[in-house]
Write a protein that holds these residues in place. Structure first.
Motif, PDB file in Angstrom:
ATOM      1  N   SER A  30       0.827  -1.205   0.000  1.00 13.62           N
ATOM      2  CA  SER A  30       0.000   0.000   0.000  1.00 13.62           C
ATOM      3  C   SER A  30       0.861   1.254   0.000  1.00 13.62           C
ATOM      4  N   GLU A  56      -6.679   3.927   4.973  1.00  8.67           N
ATOM      5  CA  GLU A  56      -7.958   3.740   4.284  1.00  8.67           C
ATOM      6  C   GLU A  56      -8.232   4.887   3.313  1.00  8.67           C
ATOM      7  N   ASP A  57      -7.945   6.103   3.747  1.00  9.61           N
ATOM      8  CA  ASP A  57      -8.162   7.253   2.858  1.00  9.61           C
ATOM      9  C   ASP A  57      -7.148   7.276   1.723  1.00  9.61           C
ATOM     10  N   ARG A  71      -7.893   5.055  -1.301  1.00  7.54           N
ATOM     11  CA  ARG A  71      -8.974   5.530  -2.160  1.00  7.54           C
ATOM     12  C   ARG A  71      -8.462   6.452  -3.270  1.00  7.54           C
ATOM     13  N   ASP A 109      -5.794  -5.282  -4.032  1.00  9.28           N
ATOM     14  CA  ASP A 109      -6.766  -6.155  -3.361  1.00  9.28           C
ATOM     15  C   ASP A 109      -6.551  -7.623  -3.717  1.00  9.28           C
ATOM     16  N   PHE A 136      -9.982  -3.395   0.587  1.00 12.22           N
ATOM     17  CA  PHE A 136      -9.069  -2.344   1.037  1.00 12.22           C
ATOM     18  C   PHE A 136      -9.173  -1.048   0.244  1.00 12.22           C
ATOM     19  N   SER A 137      -9.057  -1.130  -1.069  1.00 10.64           N
ATOM     20  CA  SER A 137      -9.002   0.081  -1.886  1.00 10.64           C
ATOM     21  C   SER A 137     -10.380   0.611  -2.256  1.00 10.64           C
ATOM     22  N   GLY A 138     -11.416  -0.206  -2.110  1.00 12.34           N
ATOM     23  CA  GLY A 138     -12.750   0.197  -2.520  1.00 12.34           C
ATOM     24  C   GLY A 138     -12.931   0.255  -4.021  1.00 12.34           C
TER      25      GLY A 138
END
Length: 404
Positions: A169, A185-186, A189, A200, A333-335
């Motif tokens: 990441s 988390e931000d 994205r 992911d 994780f990445s959405g």
């Protein structure tokens, strides 16, 4: 090893008592928060006390030179009707958190445990039925293999999985994303969709299966002194895989009943889907680690034909995770994952096929695989298999080479 088992088991058991002592003294008045707190506290205490207590007892018995009784659990299928009851009751309790919230952690642990315990018991019974001249599977052997998968393999694999996720990441955010790495988390994205999907899938369908099946299959090396044959090693793999599934499922179930998700009305509607899907992972993890264990058996016993077991187990595990990603990829994780009805239908159908196939393959392999010889005590008194088969012919269906 027995001394370590006593220490680890005792710490886990005492930790469960302390968790109950301090965790139940400051419960929230909010119904959703209270449900989450009770599930985390009481559920964790039940799991830690159960696994830790068994581990400490077996380790202490081994240190004291006490022999272990043969594993005997007849009619293991009798626990299966309790699973749909637990799923239905858990769904109702999650949907109505103000009612009997104290009962939810007990129901949750039942849902988590029943599929894994049933498959582990069925595999041991099937092995003993097909190998009457093998040294009996003992309770110590059964519980040690199961708890190793639940505690030992999950801890090591979890550290490695987390390390990969953090490093990958950080690299991707710095090179392909925008902004600081933390909060992670931000930051994730900000990744382009393609790189987010790569992160992911590389985590859940490549690194995690390679890592987890390695450490679960390592039970064969830790049990090397037992001189297990192919069928015995396959059983050890199933024990480790189902134990791993129990602990992993319990951890996931804690995350699923946090107040934020309840506020979004996701648990009240979909908790039964999670519970049903995790029954499928019990079969998948059992077979995948049984295959990985055969790979370790082939490596340690210099039988190249069995080496294919490890990559086969990794492929099965990775396929299952890929199908899960097709269904709920946007929640990872990445959405960046997909969220379409078509993929949901295909993913669910794929999971159902993998689940059914895993059950069938476990049943067939546990009947087809054979150990190379009876237990030494039976050889000493002249009891031999009805027919000696050459090494290349031992991997056959049950009617070949039965021990008489």
């Amino acid at each position: 090893m027995a001394g370590i088992a006593v220490v680890v088991g005792s710490v886990a058991f005492l930790g469960a008592l302390l968790l109950l002592l301090f965790g139940l003294t400051n419960l929230s008045a909010d119904h959703d928060q209270r449900l989450f707190q009770l599930n985390a506290t009481v559920g964790s205490a039940i799991v830690l006390a159960g696994l830790g207590g068994f581990l400490a007892y077996q380790g202490a018995s081994a240190l004291g030179g006490q022999s272990s009784k043969p594993f005997v659990v007849r009619r293991a299928w009798l626990i299966l009707p309790a699973f749909p009851v637990a799923v239905l009751l858990g769904q109702l309790l999650a949907q109505n958190s103000e009612s009997c919230s104290w009962l939810f952690p007990i129901v949750n642990v039942a849902m988590v445990s029943i599929p894994s315990l049933f498959i582990a018991a069925l595999a041991a019974n099937r092995y003993q039925r097909n190998h009457p001249l093998a040294w009996p599977v003992s309770w110590r052997e059964w519980t040690s293999g199961f708890i190793y998968g639940a505690v030992g393999a999950t801890m090591v694999a979890g550290v490695i999985n987390t390390a990969y996720l953090l490093v990958a990441s950080a690299v991707l955010v710095q090179t392909k994303g925008d902004g600081d790495v933390f909060p992670l988390e931000d930051a994730l994205r900000t990744l382009p969709r393609g790189w987010g999907i790569f992160l992911d899938l590389s985590t859940i369908s490549l690194v995690a299966p390679l890592n987890e099946e390695f450490w679960k299959g390592m039970l064969v090396a830790f049990f090397f002194f037992r001189k297990g044959g192919a069928a015995r090693c396959f059983l050890w793999g199933i024990l480790a895989g189902t134990g791993f599934n129990l602990f992993e499922t319990f951890g996931n179930s804690l995350a699923l009943v946090n107040p934020d998700q309840l506020a979004e009305n996701t648990i009240g509607r979909d908790w039964w889907i999670f519970a049903s899907a995790r029954a499928g992972t019990a079969a998948m993890h059992g077979l995948a680690t049984g295959l990985a264990a055969l790979g370790f058996y082939g490596l340690l016993r210099q039988r190249p034909a069995y080496l294919i077991g490890y990559p086969a187990g990794v492929l099965l595990h990775g396929t299952w995770n890929f199908l899960v990603y097709a269904i709920v990829g946007d929640a990872f994780f990445s959405g960046a994952g997909p969220d379409t009805l078509t993929l949901d239908v295909l993913g669910i159908a794929g999971l159902a096929l993998v689940f059914a196939g895993s059950l069938v393959m476990m049943w067939l392999l546990s009947g087809a695989l054979r150990d190379e010889a009876p237990a030494p005590i039976y050889q000493l008194i002249g009891m031999r298999p009805r027919a000696e088969l050459p090494p290349e012919s031992r991997f056959r269906w049950p009617q070949y080479g039965r021990w008489g």
